[in-house]
Design a protein around this motif. Structure first.
Motif, PDB file in Angstrom:
ATOM      1  N   ALA A  14     -11.802  -7.100   5.524  1.00  0.00           N
ATOM      2  CA  ALA A  14     -12.651  -6.137   6.226  1.00  0.00           C
ATOM      3  C   ALA A  14     -11.787  -5.403   7.240  1.00  0.00           C
ATOM      4  CB  ALA A  14     -13.806  -6.845   6.929  1.00  0.00           C
ATOM      5  N   PRO A  15     -12.115  -4.158   7.557  1.00  0.00           N
ATOM      6  CA  PRO A  15     -11.313  -3.425   8.548  1.00  0.00           C
ATOM      7  C   PRO A  15     -11.462  -4.034   9.931  1.00  0.00           C
ATOM      8  CG  PRO A  15     -13.289  -2.189   7.990  1.00  0.00           C
ATOM      9  CD  PRO A  15     -13.239  -3.350   7.044  1.00  0.00           C
ATOM     10  N   ALA A  17     -11.962  -2.452  12.591  1.00  0.00           N
ATOM     11  CA  ALA A  17     -12.988  -1.688  13.298  1.00  0.00           C
ATOM     12  C   ALA A  17     -13.581  -0.686  12.313  1.00  0.00           C
ATOM     13  CB  ALA A  17     -12.395  -0.968  14.509  1.00  0.00           C
ATOM     14  N   PRO A  18     -14.815  -0.245  12.538  1.00  0.00           N
ATOM     15  CA  PRO A  18     -15.415   0.742  11.630  1.00  0.00           C
ATOM     16  C   PRO A  18     -14.542   1.984  11.487  1.00  0.00           C
ATOM     17  CG  PRO A  18     -17.063  -0.140  13.135  1.00  0.00           C
ATOM     18  CD  PRO A  18     -15.745  -0.666  13.602  1.00  0.00           C
ATOM     19  N   GLY A  19     -14.372   2.408  10.239  1.00  0.00           N
ATOM     20  CA  GLY A  19     -13.574   3.592   9.972  1.00  0.00           C
ATOM     21  C   GLY A  19     -12.097   3.336   9.801  1.00  0.00           C
ATOM     22  N   ARG A  20     -11.648   2.120  10.074  1.00  0.00           N
ATOM     23  CA  ARG A  20     -10.240   1.781   9.896  1.00  0.00           C
ATOM     24  C   ARG A  20      -9.993   1.302   8.466  1.00  0.00           C
ATOM     25  NH1 ARG A  20      -6.489   3.648  12.636  1.00  0.00           N
ATOM     26  NH2 ARG A  20      -5.225   1.765  12.487  1.00  0.00           N
ATOM     27  N   PRO A  21      -8.760   1.367   7.987  1.00  0.00           N
ATOM     28  CA  PRO A  21      -8.472   0.936   6.613  1.00  0.00           C
ATOM     29  C   PRO A  21      -8.555  -0.579   6.461  1.00  0.00           C
ATOM     30  CG  PRO A  21      -6.451   1.542   7.750  1.00  0.00           C
ATOM     31  CD  PRO A  21      -7.573   1.940   8.650  1.00  0.00           C
ATOM     32  N   THR A  22      -8.715  -1.020   5.223  1.00  0.00           N
ATOM     33  CA  THR A  22      -8.758  -2.459   4.939  1.00  0.00           C
ATOM     34  C   THR A  22      -7.351  -2.971   4.619  1.00  0.00           C
ATOM     35  OG1 THR A  22      -9.387  -1.934   2.667  1.00  0.00           O
ATOM     36  CG2 THR A  22     -11.159  -2.530   4.199  1.00  0.00           C
ATOM     37  N   HIS A  23      -6.438  -2.662   5.492  1.00  0.00           N
ATOM     38  CA  HIS A  23      -5.079  -3.186   5.394  1.00  0.00           C
ATOM     39  C   HIS A  23      -4.389  -3.036   6.744  1.00  0.00           C
ATOM     40  CE1 HIS A  23      -4.498   1.153   4.167  1.00  0.00           C
ATOM     41  NE2 HIS A  23      -3.632   1.052   5.164  1.00  0.00           N
ATOM     42  N   VAL A  24      -3.306  -3.767   6.911  1.00  0.00           N
ATOM     43  CA  VAL A  24      -2.405  -3.580   8.048  1.00  0.00           C
ATOM     44  C   VAL A  24      -1.343  -2.584   7.622  1.00  0.00           C
ATOM     45  CG1 VAL A  24      -0.685  -4.679   9.530  1.00  0.00           C
ATOM     46  CG2 VAL A  24      -2.798  -5.892   8.959  1.00  0.00           C
ATOM     47  N   SER A  25      -1.115  -1.585   8.436  1.00  0.00           N
ATOM     48  CA  SER A  25      -0.091  -0.593   8.126  1.00  0.00           C
ATOM     49  C   SER A  25       1.131  -0.751   9.024  1.00  0.00           C
ATOM     50  CB  SER A  25      -0.660   0.819   8.271  1.00  0.00           C
ATOM     51  OG  SER A  25       0.346   1.779   8.047  1.00  0.00           O
ATOM     52  N   ALA A  26       0.907  -0.739  10.335  1.00  0.00           N
ATOM     53  CA  ALA A  26       2.019  -0.731  11.294  1.00  0.00           C
ATOM     54  C   ALA A  26       2.448  -2.148  11.667  1.00  0.00           C
ATOM     55  CB  ALA A  26       1.621   0.054  12.534  1.00  0.00           C
TER      56      ALA A  26
END
Length: 307
Positions: A14-15, A17-26
Motif C-alpha cells: 500500500a502507498p 500516503a494517499p496519492g503516493r506510488p506503491t513502491h519506494v523510489s528514493a
C-alpha cells in the motif's frame, strides 16, 4: 568491474500516503536484520520493511508525524532527508539493538533522526523516537561547510559517519563519533557535538570525469566498513544531477580506503548492507532513480575481497 544481480524492486502493499506510488523510489539506506530488510527513503516520513527472501511487497512504518507536500519542489524542501540507516548493537537502552536513521543535515530542516528498538529476531520492538541532531550537525558544518551525511556504520567503539562531497565546495569525509556518547544521547533525544572524535577528509577519485562521493556505509565484523559511492554531476549538495557511475569500496578499520571498483549497472547507489558469507564479502544494494515513478531496485553482488 563488480557484476551485480537484480533481486527485486521495492514494491509496497500500500502507498505510504494517499496519492503516493506503491513502491519506494528514493531508497537511501539499507539494513538487514534477521529475516527483514529495512529501507529509508530520502523523500519519505516512513521506514519501509521488506522480507529478506522473495519478492513479496513491503509495508511502511511511520517515523515522523505530518504529511509532505505532493509537489516535487515543495516536497524536496520539506522532506526530512533521511540518508543513512545503521544498526546499533545491544546496549543498556536497547536490549537487542536498534535501527538509527540519520538525516543529511544539508539544510536546517534536515536534522531530525529516528531510532527504532529491535527484537532479538530483528523485528521492530516499539515505537520510533525522534532525535534532534541540530547541535551535532552545526558543529560538523563548521568543520566541513557543505554538510551532507549519507552513511553511518558502527566500527568498534565508534559510530562512523560518511559525508558526501558532491557539488561545488563539497568534501568527502569520515566523521568518527564516540559510540557510548551517541547511545547516551539517544536516551535524551538530542545528539550533541561532544560525541565528535575525529573528522578526516578523503578523495575517492572520479568516474567518467565526475568526482565519486560517499553515499552509504555498512560494517564488517573485523572493523572494516563497506561503502558505496556515486559520481553525480550536481551543482551542490541539494540539487540532483546526471549520474556518471557508482562504485563499492572498503575502508580499513583505521578509515583508509583499501578497495574501490565500479558496478556494472548505470544506477545511483545509495544504500548497502554487507555481510561475510563463505569467506567473501557479499553486499545488498539499493539505488535512487531520482524519479518518483520508478521503483528502486535491490541488487546483490560479491566483492573480490576476503571476508
Amino acid at each position: 568491474m563488480i557484476p551485480t544481480i537484480r533481486r527485486r524492486t521495492l514494491t509496497l502493499a500500500a502507498p505510504e500516503a494517499p496519492g503516493r506510488p506503491t513502491h519506494v523510489s528514493a531508497a537511501s539506506g539499507l539494513v538487514r536484520a534477521g529475516d527483514w530488510l529495512y529501507v529509508v527513503a530520502d523523500d519519505a516520513l516512513h521506514l519501509a520493511v521488506f522480507p529478506a527472501a522473495g519478492d513479496a511487497p513491503g509495508h511502511t512504518v511511520r517515523l515522523f508525524p505530518g504529511e509532505l507536500p505532493a509537489g516535487h519542489a515543495e516536497r524536496k524542501a520539506a522532506k526530512p532527508d533521511l540518508e543513512a540507516l545503521c544498526r546499533l548493537g545491544p546496549s543498556a537502552s536497547f536490549t537487542h539493538g536498534a535501527l538509527l536513521a540519520l538525516p543529511s543535515g544539508s539544510t536546517p530542516a534536515r536534522r531530525r533522526a529516528s531510532v527504532l528498538p529491535l527484537n532479538a529476531d530483528g523485528t521492530l520492538a516499539g515505537e520510533p523516537r525522534t532525535v534532534d541532531c541540530t547541535s551535532l550537525y552545526v558543529q560538523l558544518e563548521r568543520e566541513l561547510v557543505a554538510l551532507n551525511v549519507e552513511g553511518a556504520a558502527v566500527a568498534g567503539k565508534r559510530l562512523r559517519l560518511l559525508n558526501r562531497g558532491n557539488g561545488e565546495g563539497g568534501v568527502d569525509a569520515l566523521v568518527d563519533l564516540d559510540l557510548d556518547r551517541v547511545l547516551a544521547s539517544l536516551d535524551v533525544g538530542v545528539m550533541g557535538p561532544e560525541a565528535v572524535r575525529t573528522v578526516r577528509r578523503w578523495e575517492l577519485g572520479e568516474a567518467n570525469g565526475v568526482r565519486l562521493s560517499f553515499t552509504d556505509a555498512s560494517p564488517l565484523p573485523d572493523g572494516r566498513v563497506v561503502f558505496t559511492a556515486t559520481a553525480e554531476a550536481s551543482r551542490d549538495r541539494v540539487a540532483d544531477g546526471p549520474v556518471k557511475g557508482s562504485a563499492v569500496g572498503v575502508l580499513a578499520p583505521d578509515g583508509t580506503p583499501v578497495y574501490l571498483d565500479a558496478v556494472d549497472v548505470p544506477v545511483k547507489l545509495e544504500g548497502v548492507d554487507a555481510r561475510v558469507e563463505g569467506g567473501r564479502v557479499h553486499v545488498l544494494l539499493v539505488a535512487d532513480a531520482d524519479d518518483p515513478s520508478v521503483p528502486a531496485p535491490l541488487l546483490e553482488a560479491a566483492l573480490p575481497v576476503p571476508g
